[in-house]
Design an enzyme around this catalytic site. Structure first.
Site, PDB file in Angstrom:
ATOM      1  N   GLU A  65       0.832  -1.212   0.000  1.00 61.07           N
ATOM      2  CA  GLU A  65       0.000   0.000   0.000  1.00 61.07           C
ATOM      3  C   GLU A  65       0.862   1.256   0.000  1.00 61.07           C
ATOM      4  O   GLU A  65       1.028   1.914   1.041  1.00 61.07           O
ATOM      5  CB  GLU A  65      -0.960   0.001   1.194  1.00 61.07           C
ATOM      6  CG  GLU A  65      -2.079  -1.015   1.073  1.00 61.07           C
ATOM      7  CD  GLU A  65      -3.137  -0.877   2.167  1.00 61.07           C
ATOM      8  OE1 GLU A  65      -2.894  -0.137   3.149  1.00 61.07           O
ATOM      9  OE2 GLU A  65      -4.206  -1.503   2.035  1.00 61.07           O
ATOM     10  N   GLU A 111      -6.422  -7.201  -1.479  1.00 65.69           N
ATOM     11  CA  GLU A 111      -6.851  -7.021  -0.086  1.00 65.69           C
ATOM     12  C   GLU A 111      -8.179  -6.292  -0.071  1.00 65.69           C
ATOM     13  O   GLU A 111      -8.360  -5.288  -0.757  1.00 65.69           O
ATOM     14  CB  GLU A 111      -5.800  -6.227   0.695  1.00 65.69           C
ATOM     15  CG  GLU A 111      -6.123  -6.049   2.174  1.00 65.69           C
ATOM     16  CD  GLU A 111      -5.028  -5.260   2.896  1.00 65.69           C
ATOM     17  OE1 GLU A 111      -3.838  -5.574   2.690  1.00 65.69           O
ATOM     18  OE2 GLU A 111      -5.368  -4.322   3.643  1.00 65.69           O
TER      19      GLU A 111
END
Length: 466
Positions: A299, A391
């Site tokens: 991320e 995710e």
């Protein structure tokens, strides 16, 4: 976007080695009984290890009438017991183990099947089998044709059967989609682990058996944090554990995403040298496997897409020198939101793509926080470039809070329509709502279904099994 737990620190424990997956036909109703009853039961050994094995049980109705209930009785030798069961009620008396249908699979229409399974503690295989009172091995000697011990055909030779890797082979990017080895679009669905520095004890032979054979996952994402007591504290130990986990997933026929879980700091360049070292070894060791995908930046946040792109173009060649044709997944701006969380969107990626082939771009969402603008960004991106949702959660972006299953279903429907692969966060017993298991489940060694599941666990297990 999910946060680290407030407790549970420590280095990864030693893994238990597993053997390669096996397939063994244990019992099949004899031809004479099949003609009379038309009901067959097949027990297939899916995987084995030093102190046990897992097996699936398939009941098939070849009659012209609906079967309202089924009962399979297996006799196991002394020293072998049934440790866990899924999709069936189980009772035992001495060495006799009875499996009966549950509410969702007890009724079998003509031509239909009901599937269940179990994990055995001990290596002894069934010595006798009955289906609704008829002996499965009638007319067959033990170990002879149709009786216990008869090998089943190789699942990989039967289209649509076998493990996910046997069905799809080495996946590849084709256009804007992920495809199997024959160029057919495929959707891989599964689970992401939590950080292995905290929840490694949730990744055991029995929990991975459940994920593969009961939950019916295609893929597991192995999340290795770099900071927060992760890789940077013990590069050798964490790398060795990732090798072990990749091998454990491979033995079960699962695809694996190797997740370089950067989060804080959000600039992937901060860990560039570490990434090169790690991925060089992982790619070198596992290049011959057909099931490994690499996610090189979980991320990224607080940095531009151009910066993320430049990082990717330094790490990808390191992998390609050792593994030239496996899929690589690149994280996107704004916590892998395709830029939406930082005021941008998919267009910036399409206008300036990573200079590499056979790559995909990551998208993450949390349904209770990320509404229509995120859903629309995923829809837009899927028309521009290959996307993998590595995710997501049904809860808020913190990994906690109330679930929004209605919004999550909208994402699931879009991903099914566009064949976008996904792995849900997370396969652990963290106290937060995003973890699928109740606290304490992993320390107790399961069970990995039923009352051990939180609401999000029940939801995602049903999605994977459908």
């Amino acid at each position: 976007m999910a946060k680290s737990p407030a407790a549970r620190k420590g280095x990864p424990p030693v893994a238990v080695a597993v053997t390669a997956a096996l397939a063994l036909l244990i019992a099949l109703l004899s031809p004479g009984v099949a003609q009379a009853a038309g009901l067959t039961a097949t027990v297939t050994k899916e995987s084995s290890w030093d102190n046990g094995y897992s097996a699936s049980v398939t009941v098939r109705n070849d009659t012209s009438s609906t079967v309202s209930q089924w009962e399979v009785v297996l006799t196991l030798p002394g020293g072998t017991t049934v440790a866990q069961v899924w999709n069936a009620q189980h009772t035992s008396s001495g060495n006799s183990h009875t499996f009966t249908g549950v509410s969702w699979n007890s009724t079998i229409p003509p031509g239909g099947t009901a599937s269940s399974g179990f994990i055995a503690s001990g290596s002894g295989e069934p010595t006798h089998c009955t289906i609704n009172g008829a002996p499965c091995d009638e007319g067959s000697e033990p170990g002879g044709p149709g009786g216990p011990g008869t090998p089943s055909p190789d699942p990989g030779t039967q289209p649509g059967t076998g493990t996910p890797v046997e069905r799809y082979g080495k996946v590849q990017v084709c256009g804007t989609q992920l495809c199997d080895e024959h160029g057919n679009p495929v959707q891989l669905r599964g689970m992401s682990t939590h950080g292995i520095q905290w929840f490694d004890h949730c990744l055991t032979d029995s929990s991975l058996d459940a994920l593969a054979y009961d939950w019916k996952a295609d893929i597991i994402r192995l999340s290795m944090y770099i900071q927060e007591d992760g890789y940077e504290t013990n590069p050798r130990g964490f790398t060795d554990r990732m090798h072990q986990l990749i091998d454990m997933a491979t033995a079960r026929g699962l695809y694996v995403i190797v997740d370089w879980h950067i989060l804080t700091p959000g600039d992937p360049h901060y860990n560039l040298d570490r990434a090169k070292t790690f991925f060089a070894e992982i790619a070198q060791r596992h290049a011959s496997k057909t099931n490994v995908l690499y996610e090189i930046a979980n991320e990224p946040n607080g940095v531009s897409w151009a910066s993320i792109k430049s990082y990717a173009e330094e790490v990808i060649p390191v992998i390609r020198q050792r593994d030239p044709d496996s899929v690589i997944i690149v994280g996107t701006r704004g916590w892998s939101s395709l830029g939406v969380s930082e005021g941008s969107g998919p267009a910036e990626i399409a206008a300036n793509p990573v200079n590499a082939s056979n790559i995909m771009y990551a998208f993450h969402f949390y349904a209770a926080s990320h509404r229509d603008n995120y859903l629309n960004a995923l829809r837009e991106a899927s028309e521009l470039f290959p996307v993998f949702v590595t995710e997501f959660g049904t809860e808020t972006y913190t990994g906690d809070g109330a679930n929004d299953f209605q919004m999550a279903d909208r994402y699931i429907d879009l991903m099914a329509e566009r064949k976008i692969g996904w792995t849900k966060w997370n396969y652990s017993d963290d106290f937060r709502s995003g973890a699928v298991f109740q606290p304490g489940t992993c320390a107790s060694g399961g069970p990995w279904s039923g009352s051990s599941l939180k609401a999000s666990g029940q939801w995602v297990r049903s999605k994977l099994q459908s």
